[in-house]
Design a protein around this motif. Structure first.
Motif, short mmCIF file in Angstrom:
data_model
loop_
_atom_site.label_atom_id
_atom_site.label_comp_id
_atom_site.label_asym_id
_atom_site.label_seq_id
_atom_site.Cartn_x
_atom_site.Cartn_y
_atom_site.Cartn_z
N THR A 289 42.44 -45.64 -1.55
CA THR A 289 44.06 -45.69 -1.03
C THR A 289 44.91 -46.83 -1.73
OG1 THR A 289 43.33 -47.37 0.72
CG2 THR A 289 43.32 -45.00 1.26
N PHE A 290 44.15 -47.80 -2.28
CA PHE A 290 44.96 -48.71 -3.02
C PHE A 290 45.27 -48.05 -4.65
CE2 PHE A 290 42.23 -51.36 -0.47
CZ PHE A 290 43.12 -51.99 0.13
N GLU A 291 44.33 -47.34 -5.15
CA GLU A 291 44.59 -46.79 -6.41
C GLU A 291 45.60 -45.49 -6.28
OE1 GLU A 291 39.87 -47.65 -8.33
OE2 GLU A 291 40.27 -45.65 -7.07
N GLY B 157 69.71 -55.00 -10.10
CA GLY B 157 69.14 -54.73 -8.94
C GLY B 157 67.57 -54.80 -8.86
N ASN B 158 66.75 -54.27 -8.09
CA ASN B 158 65.55 -54.24 -8.12
C ASN B 158 65.04 -52.70 -7.63
OD1 ASN B 158 62.96 -55.35 -8.45
ND2 ASN B 158 62.64 -55.59 -6.22
N LEU B 159 64.10 -52.10 -8.55
CA LEU B 159 63.35 -50.81 -7.98
C LEU B 159 62.06 -51.51 -8.33
CD1 LEU B 159 63.54 -48.15 -7.30
CD2 LEU B 159 63.59 -47.28 -9.60
N PRO B 160 61.15 -51.67 -7.20
CA PRO B 160 59.95 -52.15 -7.28
C PRO B 160 59.05 -51.18 -8.01
CG PRO B 160 60.93 -52.44 -4.81
CD PRO B 160 61.76 -51.41 -5.67
N ASN B 161 58.18 -51.62 -8.88
CA ASN B 161 56.96 -50.88 -9.33
C ASN B 161 55.73 -51.41 -9.26
OD1 ASN B 161 56.94 -52.89 -11.37
ND2 ASN B 161 58.24 -51.95 -12.67
N VAL B 162 54.58 -50.68 -9.88
CA VAL B 162 53.29 -51.31 -9.71
C VAL B 162 53.16 -52.59 -10.12
CG1 VAL B 162 50.79 -50.89 -10.51
CG2 VAL B 162 52.35 -48.99 -9.91
N ASP B 163 54.04 -53.10 -11.41
CA ASP B 163 53.59 -54.34 -11.80
C ASP B 163 54.34 -55.18 -10.85
OD1 ASP B 163 52.30 -53.63 -13.95
OD2 ASP B 163 54.12 -53.54 -15.32
N GLU C 18 45.55 -56.37 -9.12
CA GLU C 18 45.81 -54.77 -8.87
C GLU C 18 44.73 -54.66 -7.80
OE1 GLU C 18 44.41 -52.90 -12.46
OE2 GLU C 18 45.73 -54.09 -13.67
N ASN C 19 45.18 -53.36 -6.97
CA ASN C 19 44.22 -52.62 -6.00
C ASN C 19 44.21 -53.95 -4.68
OD1 ASN C 19 43.73 -50.57 -7.50
ND2 ASN C 19 41.87 -51.41 -8.38
N THR C 20 45.42 -54.33 -4.54
CA THR C 20 45.65 -55.45 -3.29
C THR C 20 46.50 -55.04 -2.16
OG1 THR C 20 46.80 -56.84 -4.73
CG2 THR C 20 44.64 -57.54 -4.62
N TRP C 21 47.10 -53.75 -2.63
CA TRP C 21 48.18 -53.56 -1.73
C TRP C 21 48.26 -51.87 -1.40
CZ3 TRP C 21 51.64 -49.97 -4.39
CH2 TRP C 21 51.45 -50.00 -5.65
#
Length: 622
Positions: free
Chosen positions: A380-382, A414-420, A429-432
């Protein structure tokens, strides 16, 4: 006669002598710069400051012009005041001011002119001119200050002020001098080089008493000033004033755009300020008051204020989901299993149209989850990371998380959240996963936008998939030149066929959905979307974006009203009044107009600000 060695020495010194004679001949016959320097005490160099370019609205109505005034300069090395009290009386200043300015002038330079007193009127100049024979080292320079036909355009327009010491030192073309006025914000700053013009110089002969005796060298060395270029803006000043009047006693923004051109029709920031207060001699006094005002009237909110978009962002989710092939117009989601609540509406056939019409939170919760997980692999994280990456790449095309490039200097990304971003937040990584970020599905969480971006979103939908970068100037100078960037059509990467269901849902949201009756225009089909931006410190912010008419749209709009509650009952009526005013040239719904002209949400804003200060004080004590 000479030995070989002596001959070489002789010819060496002969060459040096000839070089000196040649240079002397050049200086005396061809170059008069040294003569000018030698005659410096008898020649006065007068700087002529050009008139700054004027500013017009889209219908060529004059908005900003120049009023001639005079500035008094002092050159400390030459200055001599026999009677200080007489000098102070002549210009209406006290001795403390006189001594302070003389000290500043000497610290700046003993040889360069220093701005001693600004903004003297024609009457001041006429009264003082003859008396200046007694005050050596002082001279007048013709200048002007900005005069405004309207108070409603101040934040986007910006203001001019005396150039700062740092900017003076950092300038590249050595154009400005101490005391010069420059554009500090808004259009005045962005178009500074076009507006400022080119200064002129004239040389005049004066006698030992400083009395002008005539033109030096028949004016051959004089350079005439060139006035700055005029700006022809995209703003409809009447619409601007009307929108500004609706935002009195409120905090927020109104941005209206012509979808087909990207031209900004109105850009209101509330509260605002009277621009004439920053144009006179009392600039410092009034600027200090405005800068300390807790309502921040100097901020141009449309391109720089930060808000969560709330439910208005569901339109982006609908378009991105369709383009990715993960949802379609017939996709149905129930409320089951969703941690977000919904408005009361018929869910028997909860398809995409119905979800937009009624702003269904559970629908977009499930749709966003499907966007993240469908077609991905791993745990699910990946899968969350893979899904977010493809979602972010498409959502960014709408201008979120980046600058649109509007011709103003204070636009925020503004802010558009991404993976980084989430890897940093959750420290690896793989913590959310989706359950950590599902609030993005309804335009909340870490997503941050400006009102300008949301007005542009409305324009994108009106155009069914493209936009021209929003801009406030449609022409510079006599040739009406414009940066080609503001003529460039930018596609957002979503096929036009996917906009139909979104537009129909927006139409019905206005006609019989989340928009209240005061937000409907009886004879105009307006497509809109309400939003309520969550706010932990006080009442939620009210948001509404729309375009009209539905076919061949002429105006796209975004309205943000801070601490005003639900979007359908605060922002939507204001937007509808602006749309009606622009399309019809008048407003027929007089009762609604009167209500919102007089409506105030300031008590909510003050209460929210008080909570922020109180919480800040508690945290500081801890």
């Amino acid at each position: 006669m000479f030995s070989g060695r002596n001959r070489i020495i002789f010819f060496f010194f002969l060459c040096i002598a000839l070089a000196f004679l040649g240079k002397l001949l050049f200086l005396q016959v061809f170059d008069d710069s040294y003569m000018k320097a030698a005659d410096n005490n008898a020649i006065r160099k007068i700087i002529q400051i050009p008139f700054r370019g004027e500013i017009y609205d889209r219908k060529h109505k004059l908005v900003v012009y120049n009023t001639p005034i005079y500035d008094l300069y002092v050159t400390p090395k030459k200055a001599f005041v026999r009677d200080t009290l007489k000098f102070c009386s002549l210009f209406g200043i006290d001795k403390t001011y006189f001594l302070k300015q003389m000290k500043r002038a000497k610290a700046y330079s003993k040889l360069k002119p220093f701005l001693f007193l600004r903004n003297l009127s024609k009457e001041d100049f006429a009264r003082a001119q003859d008396a200046m024979i007694d005050f050596e080292g002082f001279s007048f320079v013709t200048n002007s200050y900005r005069t405004y036909q309207s108070k409603a355009f101040s934040n986007a327009l910006g203001y001019v002020a005396e150039i700062s010491p740092n900017r003076l030192l950092e300038q590249k073309d050595d154009y400005y001098r101490q005391g010069d006025l420059v554009g500090v914000s808004g259009l005045e700053s962005f178009y500074e080089e076009a507006l400022r013009g080119q200064r002129g110089i004239k040389y005049r002969m004066v006698n030992s008493n400083g009395v002008e005796k005539g033109v030096f060298k028949n004016g051959e060395l004089d350079v005439n000033p060139i006035a700055g270029q005029n700006l022809y803006t995209t703003i409809d000043i009447k619409l601007q004033e009307y929108a500004d009047s609706l935002m009195q006693h409120k905090v927020g923004s109104v941005v209206a755009i012509e979808p087909s051109t990207g031209e900004v029709l109105a850009m209101v920031s509330a509260p605002s300020y009277d621009p004439s207060l920053l144009a006179g001699r009392n600039f410092s006094k009034y600027y200090g008051k405005l800068a300390m005002d807790p309502m921040k009237p100097l901020i141009n909110r449309p391109p720089s204020a930060y808000y969560r978009p709330g439910s208005t962002f569901k339109l982006v989710q609908a378009l991105v989901g369709q383009q990715l092939g993960i949802i379609n117009a017939g996709s149905v989601f129930t409320h089951a299993g969703a941690p977000v609540k919904c408005h009361s509406h018929n869910t028997s056939h909860n398809d995409l149209h119905n979800a937009i019409q009624w702003s269904c939170n559970p629908y977009f919760y499930h749709a966003f989850r499907k966007i993240l997980y469908d077609g991905t692999s791993g745990n699910t994280f990946e899968r969350s990371a893979q899904g977010l990456k493809r979602w972010e790449e498409l959502a960014a095309n709408f201008g979120f998380g980046r600058k649109l490039g509007v011709d103003l200097g204070n636009e925020k990304k503004g802010n558009l959240p991404n993976v980084d971003y989430y890897n940093r937040i959750y420290k690896g990584e793989n913590t959310w996963k989706f359950s950590n970020i599902y609030s993005l599905s309804i335009g909340e969480g870490e997503l941050v936008v400006s009102p300008l971006k949301m007005a542009n979103l409305a324009a994108i939908i009106a155009n069914r998939g493209w936009y021209i970068p929003p801009h406030l100037v449609k022409g510079v100078g006599e040739k009406h030149t414009i940066d080609p960037y503001y003529k460039t059509s930018i596609p957002v990467g979503v096929d036009s066929k996917y906009f139909g269901v979104v537009i129909a849902g927006m139409r019905d949201a206005v006609l019989h959905g989340t928009v209240g009756s005061e937000g409907r225009i009886p004879d105009i089909v307006m497509c809109g979307k309400t939003g309520t931006s969550q706010n932990q410190k006080g009442k939620d912010h009210s948001i509404f974006i729309a375009f009209a008419p539905m076919d061949n749209p002429k105006i796209a709009i975004a309205v943000f009203v801070e601490n005003a509650g639900f979007g359908g009952f605060a922002a939507a009526p204001i937007a509808s009044l602006v749309v009606e005013k622009y399309l019809k040239g008048k407003v027929d719904r007089k009762a609604i107009e009167t209500k919102f002209l007089n409506m105030s949400y300031m008590s909510n804003v003050i209460s929210a600000n008080y909570k922020v200060k109180k919480d800040t004080a508690k945290n500081e004590k801890r």
